[in-house]
Design an enzyme around this catalytic site. Sequence first.
Site, PDB file in Angstrom:
ATOM      1  N   ALA A 119      60.226   3.387  26.177  1.00 36.81           N
ATOM      2  CA  ALA A 119      59.406   2.368  25.191  1.00 36.81           C
ATOM      3  C   ALA A 119      58.455   1.807  26.215  1.00 36.81           C
ATOM      4  CB  ALA A 119      60.372   1.361  24.588  1.00 36.81           C
TER       5      ALA A 119
ATOM      6  N   THR B 219      64.366  -3.854  18.777  1.00 33.90           N
ATOM      7  CA  THR B 219      64.270  -5.164  19.472  1.00 33.90           C
ATOM      8  C   THR B 219      64.652  -6.282  18.567  1.00 33.90           C
ATOM      9  OG1 THR B 219      62.951  -6.593  20.726  1.00 33.90           O
ATOM     10  CG2 THR B 219      61.826  -5.193  19.483  1.00 33.90           C
ATOM     11  N   ASP B 220      65.366  -7.528  18.936  1.00 31.62           N
ATOM     12  CA  ASP B 220      65.200  -8.623  18.268  1.00 31.62           C
ATOM     13  C   ASP B 220      63.923  -9.352  18.159  1.00 31.62           C
ATOM     14  OD1 ASP B 220      65.119  -9.274  21.024  1.00 31.62           O
ATOM     15  OD2 ASP B 220      65.896 -10.942  21.032  1.00 31.62           O
TER      16      ASP B 220
ATOM     17  N   TYR C 120      53.931  -6.771  21.183  1.00 31.94           N
ATOM     18  CA  TYR C 120      55.280  -5.703  21.428  1.00 31.94           C
ATOM     19  C   TYR C 120      56.217  -5.800  20.309  1.00 31.94           C
ATOM     20  CZ  TYR C 120      59.881  -4.557  23.371  1.00 31.94           C
ATOM     21  OH  TYR C 120      61.197  -4.257  23.333  1.00 31.94           O
TER      22      TYR C 120
HETATM   23  N1  LIG Z   1      64.402  -4.834  28.157  1.00 32.78           N
HETATM   24  C1  LIG Z   1      64.672  -5.807  27.116  1.00 32.78           C
HETATM   25  O1  LIG Z   1      65.104  -7.043  27.152  1.00 32.78           O
HETATM   26  C2  LIG Z   1      64.910  -5.120  25.824  1.00 32.78           C
HETATM   27  C3  LIG Z   1      65.028  -6.043  24.729  1.00 32.78           C
HETATM   28  C4  LIG Z   1      65.297  -5.621  23.445  1.00 32.78           C
HETATM   29  C5  LIG Z   1      65.000  -4.270  23.273  1.00 32.78           C
HETATM   30  N2  LIG Z   1      64.622  -3.414  24.315  1.00 32.78           N
HETATM   31  C6  LIG Z   1      64.514  -1.805  23.867  1.00 32.78           C
HETATM   32  O2  LIG Z   1      65.483  -1.345  24.592  1.00 32.78           O
HETATM   33  C7  LIG Z   1      64.972  -0.085  25.013  1.00 32.78           C
HETATM   34  C8  LIG Z   1      65.391   0.336  26.446  1.00 32.78           C
HETATM   35  O3  LIG Z   1      64.752  -0.908  27.101  1.00 32.78           O
HETATM   36  P1  LIG Z   1      64.951  -0.774  28.755  1.00 32.78           P
HETATM   37  O4  LIG Z   1      65.129  -2.205  29.180  1.00 32.78           O
HETATM   38  O5  LIG Z   1      65.734   0.051  29.219  1.00 32.78           O
HETATM   39  O6  LIG Z   1      63.331  -0.379  29.132  1.00 32.78           O
HETATM   40  P2  LIG Z   1      62.613  -0.042  30.717  1.00 32.78           P
HETATM   41  O7  LIG Z   1      63.759  -0.525  31.697  1.00 32.78           O
HETATM   42  O8  LIG Z   1      61.431  -0.612  30.674  1.00 32.78           O
HETATM   43  O9  LIG Z   1      62.447   1.579  30.396  1.00 32.78           O
HETATM   44  C9  LIG Z   1      61.749   2.112  29.588  1.00 32.78           C
HETATM   45  C10 LIG Z   1      61.460   3.282  29.996  1.00 32.78           C
HETATM   46  O10 LIG Z   1      60.348   3.838  29.189  1.00 32.78           O
HETATM   47  C11 LIG Z   1      59.525   4.868  30.087  1.00 32.78           C
HETATM   48  N3  LIG Z   1      58.225   5.167  29.320  1.00 32.78           N
HETATM   49  C12 LIG Z   1      57.206   4.135  29.490  1.00 32.78           C
HETATM   50  N4  LIG Z   1      56.115   4.756  28.873  1.00 32.78           N
HETATM   51  C13 LIG Z   1      56.323   6.075  28.940  1.00 32.78           C
HETATM   52  C14 LIG Z   1      55.748   7.192  28.437  1.00 32.78           C
HETATM   53  N5  LIG Z   1      54.524   7.238  28.199  1.00 32.78           N
HETATM   54  N6  LIG Z   1      56.313   8.589  28.276  1.00 32.78           N
HETATM   55  C15 LIG Z   1      57.651   8.571  28.787  1.00 32.78           C
HETATM   56  N7  LIG Z   1      58.320   7.439  29.093  1.00 32.78           N
HETATM   57  C16 LIG Z   1      57.828   6.408  29.054  1.00 32.78           C
HETATM   58  C17 LIG Z   1      59.513   4.105  31.282  1.00 32.78           C
HETATM   59  O11 LIG Z   1      59.301   5.061  32.307  1.00 32.78           O
HETATM   60  P3  LIG Z   1      58.582   4.841  33.714  1.00 32.78           P
HETATM   61  O12 LIG Z   1      59.910   4.646  34.277  1.00 32.78           O
HETATM   62  O13 LIG Z   1      58.114   5.797  34.044  1.00 32.78           O
HETATM   63  O14 LIG Z   1      57.670   3.610  33.413  1.00 32.78           O
HETATM   64  C18 LIG Z   1      60.859   3.438  31.231  1.00 32.78           C
HETATM   65  O15 LIG Z   1      61.810   4.153  32.441  1.00 32.78           O
HETATM   66  C19 LIG Z   1      63.651  -0.139  24.638  1.00 32.78           C
HETATM   67  O16 LIG Z   1      63.510   0.699  23.445  1.00 32.78           O
HETATM   68  C20 LIG Z   1      63.255  -1.357  24.536  1.00 32.78           C
HETATM   69  O17 LIG Z   1      62.174  -1.577  23.635  1.00 32.78           O
HETATM   70  C21 LIG Z   1      64.739  -3.876  25.550  1.00 32.78           C
END
Ligand SMILES: NC(=O)c1ccc[n+]([C@@H]2O[C@H](COP(=O)([O-])OP(=O)(O)OC[C@H]3O[C@@H](n4cnc5c(N)ncnc54)[C@H](OP(=O)(O)O)[C@@H]3O)[C@@H](O)[C@H]2O)c1
Length: 298
Positions: A68, A109-110, A133
Amino acid sequence: MRILVTGKNGQLGKSIQKIVNADTKIENNLSPNDFIFVGRGDLDLGSERNISHYFKNNKFDIIINCAAFTQVDKAEQEVELANQINYLALKKLASLAINQKARLIHISTDYVFDGESNKPYMETDTTNPINAYGKTKLAGEQALQEVMPMNAVIIRTSWLYSEYGNNFVKNVLRLGKERNELNIVSDQIGSPTYATDLADAILEIIEHKKFRDEGQMTQIYHYSGEGEISWHEFAKEIFKIEKIECEVNPVTSQQYPMPAKRPRNTSMNKDKIIEIFNIKISNWKSSLNTCMKILKQK
Ligand SMILES: NC(=O)c1ccc[n+]([C@@H]2O[C@H](COP(=O)([O-])OP(=O)(O)OC[C@H]3O[C@@H](n4cnc5c(N)ncnc54)[C@H](OP(=O)(O)O)[C@@H]3O)[C@@H](O)[C@H]2O)c1
């Protein structure tokens, strides 16, 4: 079984890999060889042509979309890219999943909520994102439900942290060691979620009959750690566990302006995921302790 996991370098993608490779948590009928982890270099979600091309040569039974555009503040400026990854790419993934008769698990997400409710959000509550977002993630949820009314699961989570990547726990730990005091927002309430706990929940869901059975309606579920706290309380607990002597001053969101507005209170009700998939929810403090123990060993 061929299970595709996108976002292999992200917090959740890495947490799923950790469990799959540790082998112990995987149930009998799943093997680490069933999983194919891909990052941006293998499958760039920024281009629909790339996505189509990738799926021409690769077939899957289950797709777990952990990729994402997650930078909440950056999304205000880079709306188009955030929209492409969080909305259009997901829409495309959903149509390809249908063609391949694959099931899809997607993470949301929340931040699809405005945070103005005074009780924990139910899956059916009205969404009203207050930043770019959140808007792109909501558009993704809606497109997925429309394109793929059956055989998909959307899990909304919140305040994700882990031993991997960039997150609140790691940032606060680093700053606490550098400074004597920190100002942390105390008027935003939510539930921290350890990415390993969410990864466990996802792996349990893909094993569950109610996910595997044909013709299951696409549904939204809420999943987070148990307990509702402010970022200020979260930071204080991190320092308490690590015995870091850094003063944590509570500040309001107004005193700490950020490019993207944040919702005030996004506590979510998790009864549905507990009831349908029998998922256990860990207390936020015990999961934080687990994560910090692992961080200490690194
Ligand atoms: N983080 C939070 O606090 C939070 C809260 C609520 C919901 N969420 C949701 O939970 C899920 C997982 O979050 P997370 O924290 O694990 O996210 P993260 O650590 O930011 O990882 C997101 C991954 O998406 C990849 N990505 C971004 N652009 C891309 C593209 N164009 N093509 C392919 N891959 C791409 C990134 O790749 P690169 O490593 O190459 O950049 C990264 O590895 C997401 O859907 C997020 O919206 C997260």
